[in-house]
Design an enzyme around this catalytic site. Structure first.
Site, mmCIF file in Angstrom:
data_model
loop_
_atom_site.group_PDB
_atom_site.id
_atom_site.type_symbol
_atom_site.label_atom_id
_atom_site.label_comp_id
_atom_site.label_asym_id
_atom_site.label_seq_id
_atom_site.Cartn_x
_atom_site.Cartn_y
_atom_site.Cartn_z
ATOM 1 N N ASP A 105 56.137 47.499 50.108
ATOM 2 C CA ASP A 105 55.156 48.638 51.180
ATOM 3 C C ASP A 105 56.326 49.433 52.147
ATOM 4 O O ASP A 105 57.495 49.000 52.203
ATOM 5 C CB ASP A 105 54.448 47.377 52.602
ATOM 6 C CG ASP A 105 53.671 46.410 51.682
ATOM 7 O OD1 ASP A 105 53.391 46.321 50.286
ATOM 8 O OD2 ASP A 105 53.620 45.042 52.331
HETATM 9 N N1 URA Z 1 55.286 40.914 50.069
HETATM 10 C C1 URA Z 1 54.269 42.059 51.149
HETATM 11 O O1 URA Z 1 53.764 41.650 51.932
HETATM 12 N N2 URA Z 1 55.532 43.279 51.279
HETATM 13 C C2 URA Z 1 55.921 43.338 50.774
HETATM 14 O O2 URA Z 1 57.152 44.696 50.664
HETATM 15 C C3 URA Z 1 56.879 42.495 49.824
HETATM 16 C C4 URA Z 1 55.814 41.109 49.526
#
Ligand code: URA
Length: 237
Positions: A105
């Site tokens: 993310d």
């Molecule tokens: N899980 C998440 O919620 N975000 C990420 O960036 C990676 C795994």
């Protein structure tokens, strides 16, 4: 031995666009094994031929592998019209076909493999291979022992199936954990903690398969993978 057109060889190695390198070649600035070659379609024997531009040797690399400590605020994409991407951070890249292996993310930090090795990426991301991914998580509030056990068994995050068993280890405090998952669902870690009525306030990936984030890399820093790291990933996948 692989044969590659001279103009493609140079463009692949970041020496300019295809038309720019064609101009260099036609002007006589390029040599192969010490002999000037003026034809862009000349076939280079890879990796035995030595190619130079104005006497400077250009080594061909079919694959590049970088470990990035992704900083928050960058997007895990090849291109984005508004946001800086993880590829913008790899300043020494030669090839234009690099991509991040999987997504973190925008607000997540940590380990991201950047390569153009499609077969390796496919294996690492394949749901069938169950490659381990470990994250450090700072939570809004302390995690209770029974919530930890729930996460380890698998939780309902609103998908068709509950999550697969995970491994959760407390860090120094009860609101800090390391969690290892073997899937890669959308926002998976955040949704898993949401399912036990908690919230992720900071998330950092620390490993993927056999590859561990180099602790010397600050957010935004990157380095080339070692031979051993590449071999390790291939074996693991
Ligand atoms: N899980 C998440 O919620 N975000 C990420 O960036 C990676 C795994």
């Amino acid at each position: 031995m692989e044969k590659i057109r001279l103009d493609k060889y140079l463009a692949d190695m970041g020496q300019g666009t295809r038309s720019e390198v064609k101009k260099w070649i036609r002007k006589g600035a390029v040599s192969v094994n010490g002999e000037t070659v003026k034809s862009p379609e000349y076939k280079v024997n890879c990796p035995s031929d030595q190619v130079s531009i104005q006497g400077r040797q250009v080594q061909y690399e079919k694959f590049e592998y970088y470990m990035l400590n992704k900083p928050a605020g960058t997007v895990s994409a090849r291109e984005d019209s508004k946001e800086p991407t993880v590829l913008d951070l790899i300043r020494s890249k030669k090839r234009k076909d690099l991509f991040p292996v999987g997504r973190l993310d925008k607000d997540t930090e940590g380990l991201l493999l950047i390569t153009n090795d499609g077969a390796l990426a496919h294996d690492l991301l394949s749901p069938k291979k169950h490659v381990d991914k470990t994250y450090f998580v700072q939570l809004l509030k302390e995690l209770k022992e029974e919530e930890k056990e729930q996460l380890e068994k698998g939780v309902d995050i609103g998908d068709e199936k509950p999550t697969l068993p995970a491994e959760v280890i407390f860090s120094e405090k009860k609101d800090q954990v390391y969690i290892t998952i073997r899937e890669g669902r959308f926002h998976q870690i955040k949704r898993m903690f949401h399912a036990v009525d908690n919230q992720v306030v900071y998330l950092k990936r620390v490993s993927m398969g056999s590859l561990k984030l180099d602790e010397k890399l600050l957010p935004g820093d990157y380095r080339v993978l070692t031979k051993e790291e590449i071999e390790g990933l291939r074996e693991h996948a």
